[in-house]
Design a protein around this motif. Structure first.
Motif, mmCIF file in Angstrom:
data_model
loop_
_atom_site.group_PDB
_atom_site.id
_atom_site.type_symbol
_atom_site.label_atom_id
_atom_site.label_comp_id
_atom_site.label_asym_id
_atom_site.label_seq_id
_atom_site.Cartn_x
_atom_site.Cartn_y
_atom_site.Cartn_z
ATOM 1 N N PHE A 329 -5.799 -81.618 -12.073
ATOM 2 C CA PHE A 329 -6.391 -80.942 -13.232
ATOM 3 C C PHE A 329 -7.849 -80.600 -12.903
ATOM 4 N N VAL A 330 -8.486 -81.514 -12.219
ATOM 5 C CA VAL A 330 -9.810 -81.237 -11.642
ATOM 6 C C VAL A 330 -9.716 -81.585 -10.156
ATOM 7 N N SER A 331 -10.591 -81.015 -9.364
ATOM 8 C CA SER A 331 -10.417 -81.217 -7.918
ATOM 9 C C SER A 331 -10.794 -82.628 -7.467
ATOM 10 N N THR A 332 -11.573 -83.311 -8.265
ATOM 11 C CA THR A 332 -11.999 -84.657 -7.886
ATOM 12 C C THR A 332 -10.941 -85.693 -8.254
ATOM 13 N N ILE A 426 -13.536 -84.217 -27.983
ATOM 14 C CA ILE A 426 -14.554 -84.039 -26.946
ATOM 15 C C ILE A 426 -14.771 -82.556 -26.724
ATOM 16 N N VAL A 427 -15.997 -82.132 -26.920
ATOM 17 C CA VAL A 427 -16.337 -80.754 -26.613
ATOM 18 C C VAL A 427 -17.109 -80.802 -25.293
ATOM 19 N N MET A 428 -16.419 -80.417 -24.229
ATOM 20 C CA MET A 428 -17.039 -80.531 -22.902
ATOM 21 C C MET A 428 -18.243 -79.598 -22.807
ATOM 22 N N SER A 429 -19.328 -80.150 -22.311
ATOM 23 C CA SER A 429 -20.523 -79.320 -22.170
ATOM 24 C C SER A 429 -20.865 -79.099 -20.700
ATOM 25 N N VAL A 430 -19.923 -79.444 -19.837
ATOM 26 C CA VAL A 430 -19.960 -79.044 -18.421
ATOM 27 C C VAL A 430 -18.506 -78.773 -18.023
ATOM 28 N N VAL A 431 -18.320 -78.064 -16.911
ATOM 29 C CA VAL A 431 -16.961 -77.915 -16.393
ATOM 30 C C VAL A 431 -16.575 -79.266 -15.816
ATOM 31 N N LYS A 438 -25.549 -79.696 -15.229
ATOM 32 C CA LYS A 438 -26.458 -79.271 -16.289
ATOM 33 C C LYS A 438 -25.666 -78.929 -17.553
ATOM 34 N N TYR A 439 -26.215 -79.306 -18.674
ATOM 35 C CA TYR A 439 -25.606 -79.018 -19.981
ATOM 36 C C TYR A 439 -25.486 -77.506 -20.185
ATOM 37 N N ILE A 440 -24.307 -77.038 -20.556
ATOM 38 C CA ILE A 440 -24.108 -75.598 -20.794
ATOM 39 C C ILE A 440 -24.617 -75.245 -22.191
ATOM 40 N N GLU A 441 -25.669 -74.435 -22.243
ATOM 41 C CA GLU A 441 -26.366 -74.168 -23.512
ATOM 42 C C GLU A 441 -25.465 -73.543 -24.586
ATOM 43 N N VAL A 463 -17.042 -86.368 -33.154
ATOM 44 C CA VAL A 463 -17.175 -85.393 -32.068
ATOM 45 C C VAL A 463 -17.983 -86.042 -30.952
ATOM 46 N N GLU A 464 -17.445 -85.936 -29.744
ATOM 47 C CA GLU A 464 -18.119 -86.531 -28.583
ATOM 48 C C GLU A 464 -18.641 -85.419 -27.679
ATOM 49 N N ALA A 465 -19.914 -85.534 -27.269
ATOM 50 C CA ALA A 465 -20.477 -84.590 -26.307
ATOM 51 C C ALA A 465 -20.340 -85.199 -24.926
ATOM 52 N N ASP A 466 -19.794 -84.436 -23.993
ATOM 53 C CA ASP A 466 -19.556 -84.974 -22.656
ATOM 54 C C ASP A 466 -20.048 -83.987 -21.606
ATOM 55 N N GLY A 467 -21.104 -84.376 -20.920
ATOM 56 C CA GLY A 467 -21.605 -83.580 -19.807
ATOM 57 C C GLY A 467 -23.030 -83.100 -19.999
ATOM 58 N N GLY A 468 -23.903 -83.569 -19.132
ATOM 59 C CA GLY A 468 -25.277 -83.070 -19.117
ATOM 60 C C GLY A 468 -26.133 -83.486 -20.296
ATOM 61 N N VAL A 469 -25.721 -84.526 -21.008
ATOM 62 C CA VAL A 469 -26.539 -84.991 -22.140
ATOM 63 C C VAL A 469 -27.731 -85.770 -21.590
ATOM 64 N N ASN A 470 -28.903 -85.446 -22.064
ATOM 65 C CA ASN A 470 -30.095 -86.173 -21.604
ATOM 66 C C ASN A 470 -31.099 -86.328 -22.742
ATOM 67 N N LEU A 471 -32.215 -86.966 -22.431
ATOM 68 C CA LEU A 471 -33.191 -87.264 -23.491
ATOM 69 C C LEU A 471 -33.785 -86.000 -24.111
ATOM 70 N N GLU A 472 -33.810 -84.918 -23.345
ATOM 71 C CA GLU A 472 -34.406 -83.677 -23.874
ATOM 72 C C GLU A 472 -33.464 -83.002 -24.879
ATOM 73 N N ASN A 473 -32.162 -83.009 -24.560
ATOM 74 C CA ASN A 473 -31.270 -82.222 -25.435
ATOM 75 C C ASN A 473 -30.502 -83.072 -26.446
ATOM 76 N N ILE A 474 -30.610 -84.374 -26.372
ATOM 77 C CA ILE A 474 -29.751 -85.214 -27.213
ATOM 78 C C ILE A 474 -30.040 -85.024 -28.707
ATOM 79 N N GLY A 475 -31.300 -84.795 -29.043
ATOM 80 C CA GLY A 475 -31.659 -84.599 -30.453
ATOM 81 C C GLY A 475 -30.974 -83.373 -31.034
ATOM 82 N N SER A 476 -30.963 -82.286 -30.268
ATOM 83 C CA SER A 476 -30.340 -81.067 -30.796
ATOM 84 C C SER A 476 -28.816 -81.183 -30.772
ATOM 85 N N ILE A 477 -28.291 -81.950 -29.821
ATOM 86 C CA ILE A 477 -26.834 -82.159 -29.794
ATOM 87 C C ILE A 477 -26.409 -82.955 -31.037
#
Ligand code: DX5
Ligand code: ZN
Length: 552
Positions: A329-332, A426-431, A438-441, A463-477
């Motif tokens: 499903f994913v290459s990894t 889960i709304v994936m925010s990276v492939v 990086k979080y897909i804007e 709702v779960e955010a998965d991928g690229g979540v960090n201290l800068e964008n977590i507030g807006s997420i």
């Protein structure tokens, strides 16, 4: 069997809302102590207690004795959620002729004990537990006592009796919130060590000052100490207590009075006071904004996942996110259910298993058996029929049902009918495929659109955010409506997981306070709401945000 984590969480939230409504309508009552024991009652009612709301007198039911009877709104709210009576009946709380009085009363079917005259519930519980033994019945007695209540000598007489007669069909919870009617318990009658200052967080920080467990042990009790707001710890403690023979068990549950509403937390004023009507929308918003952190261990050392789990435990994460990748499903490729089974005994923290595999319907049972508490499968590899099957088997095993969509995927129409019973989206925010991306804007826009669909189909999960979540964008997420935050690169890949999780929490909290400030401003309640936060540190932090917003 899973923990039923999200279902318990949801019902605890529901019960808390009802407590707010009921005490407000009554104009009096006890929200503080109802909230400190909210998770305990949630675990009992939604998982462990044997009962039948249609037949409250069923002989083989377990008995729940609320000795700290002033927390009746908490009990009644759980009974309403469990189906003993309609939730609307809570509006009769404390009214003449109502079966829902300020303290539990036997005229309410399902109530086992007229609590409120403090100190007597444990004696009563010992009596009915002994009676069950004499009658060769195997039902269990669960009793909740307060720490203020423990000033009563009768509690200790009962403690001796239970030990002498080896009453092992009795499990007691001590709701250790450190506050009683007039002040802090450690000032009035110390159970641990005398508190000199006014800061009860002192007692929290220093476990060497906790003496309550020693007291009960010396009375011959099996003692388990837990964080009384952690569902998985409560659950594990009850399960363990039920296996101990020849002695009674007390679960000393460290709790926070008024838990979940910041201005009520640790504030003695909310022992027995009703919230004002105008503040209720803000309180509801706050209750609906609880959040969880789910670190993704694949961002750590893949050759030592045991250690990654330990780091998450040490960091006090709410969940642990397990990314299963099959190389198709994913290459990894990461790990499968066998690894999860190996990791399971390391912690009771719920496992949030994210299946990035083909044909999940064929494997889902393995992941249940491995000890997952939530299992998420992808929209791209399921259809109405296979997801229906997955949904039903997860529910039957008390495992949370999760559904995930990739960045390029919309919520399929066939899935709408499952939304009202879905536990996690889960709304994936990276492939998907690896951590550290990086979080897909565009995900922000996607979330905004999704909101309407979720509302329309009565989605009540998380709702779960998965991928690229960090201290800068977590507030807006968080503002997008996300309540569960996966962190790989920003948490597990960091040297200090504990600090990283704490920083995540603080950022979300800041964002939440900002929203609540905006709401209180809109309602013309800004100052009133700020002033409710009497603990100075909290109030200062909130004022600072209000200044940043230009409100002050
Ligand atoms: C991506 C995984 C994520 C990922 C998170 O396929 O599902 O859980 O590991 O890691 P970060 O936070 O680094 O994107
Ligand atoms: Zn994931």
């Amino acid at each position: 069997m899973g923990l039923n984590y999200y279902q318990i969480k949801k019902n605890v939230r529901r019960a808390r809302r009802l407590v707010i409504e009921a005490t407000n309508t009554a104009g009096s009552g006890h929200p503080g102590g109802s909230f400190s024991m909210a998770e305990i009652l949630g675990c009992l009612f939604n998982k462990h207690l044997k009962f039948d709301p249609q037949n409250p007198q069923w002989e083989d039911r377990d008995r729940l004795v609320l000795s700290k009877g002033h927390a009746a709104p908490g009990l009644f709210s759980n009974m309403a959620v469990a189906g003993y009576f309609p939730e609307s009946e809570l509006s009769t709380l404390r009214k003449f002729g109502s079966k829902l009085q300020g303290h539990p009363d036997l005229k309410c079917p399902g109530v086992e004990f007229c609590g409120g005259s403090l100190g007597t519930g444990l004696s009563y519980s010992v009596g009915i537990a002994l009676a069950a033994k004499i009658d060769s019945k195997d039902h269990h007695v669960y009793t909740i006592i307060g720490d203020g209540e423990s000033d009563e000598g009768q509690v200790w007489e009962a403690a001796m009796t239970a030990s002498k007669y080896k009453v092992d069909n009795l499990t007691v919870f001590l709701d250790r919130n450190f506050i009683q009617q007039d002040s802090y318990t450690e000032k009035i009658m110390p159970l641990d060590e005398k508190l000199e200052s006014d800061d009860i967080t002192e007692m929290w920080k220093d476990a060497s000052r906790w003496k309550t467990g020693d007291k009960w042990r010396s009375f011959g009790w099996n003692v388990i100490e837990i964080d009384g707001h952690r569902i998985e710890q409560i659950d594990a403690a009850i399960t363990k207590a039920n296996t101990v023979k020849g002695m009674p068990t007390i679960i000393i549950s460290r709790t926070i009075k008024g838990k979940s509403v910041e201005h009520m937390e640790d504030n003695p004023a909310w022992h027995g006071k009703a919230p004002d009507t105008d503040i209720i929308p803000i309180i509801f918003h706050e209750l609906d904004s609880q959040f969880m952190i789910s670190p993704s261990i694949i961002a750590g050392d893949m050759s030592n996942l045991e250690n990654e789990i330990k780091r998450c435990v040490n960091g006090r994460s709410d969940l642990i996110h397990l990314d299963v990748m099959d190389g198709q499903f994913v290459s990894t490729k990461t790990f499968d259910h066998n690894k999860i089974k190996e990791l399971r005994p390391l912690t009771v923290i719920p496992f949030d298993t994210h299946l990035m595999i083909n044909d999940p319907v064929k494997h889902v049972k393995d992941y249940i058996d491995a000890g997952s508490d939530i299992v998420t499968v992808h929209a791209e590899v399921t259809d109405e029929s296979s997801f229906g099957e997955i949904h039903d088997i997860l529910k039957a095993h008390q495992v949370g049902v999760g559904f995930a969509i990739n960045p390029g995927t919309e919520l399929p129409e066939w899935s709408y009918k499952f939304l009202s019973t879905l536990d996690q989206l889960i709304v994936m925010s990276v492939v998907p495929g690896k951590s550290g991306q990086k979080y897909i804007e565009e995900t922000h826009e996607k979330m905004a659109k999704l909101k309407n669909t979720l509302k329309k189909y009565a989605f009540s999960g998380y709702v779960e955010a998965d991928g690229g979540v960090n201290l800068e964008n977590i507030g807006s997420i968080f503002l997008d409506g996300v309540r569960v935050f996966v962190g790989g690169g920003a948490i597990v890949a960091q040297q200090d997981v504990r600090t990283a999780i704490r920083d995540f929490r603080n950022e979300i909290l800041k964002s939440r306070r900002r929203v609540l400030l905006q709401q209180s401003h809109r309602l013309g309640l800004l100052e009133k709401w700020i002033d409710l936060h009497v603990l100075s540190e909290k109030q200062d932090q909130i004022k600072k945000i209000a200044q940043e917003e230009g409100f002050l």
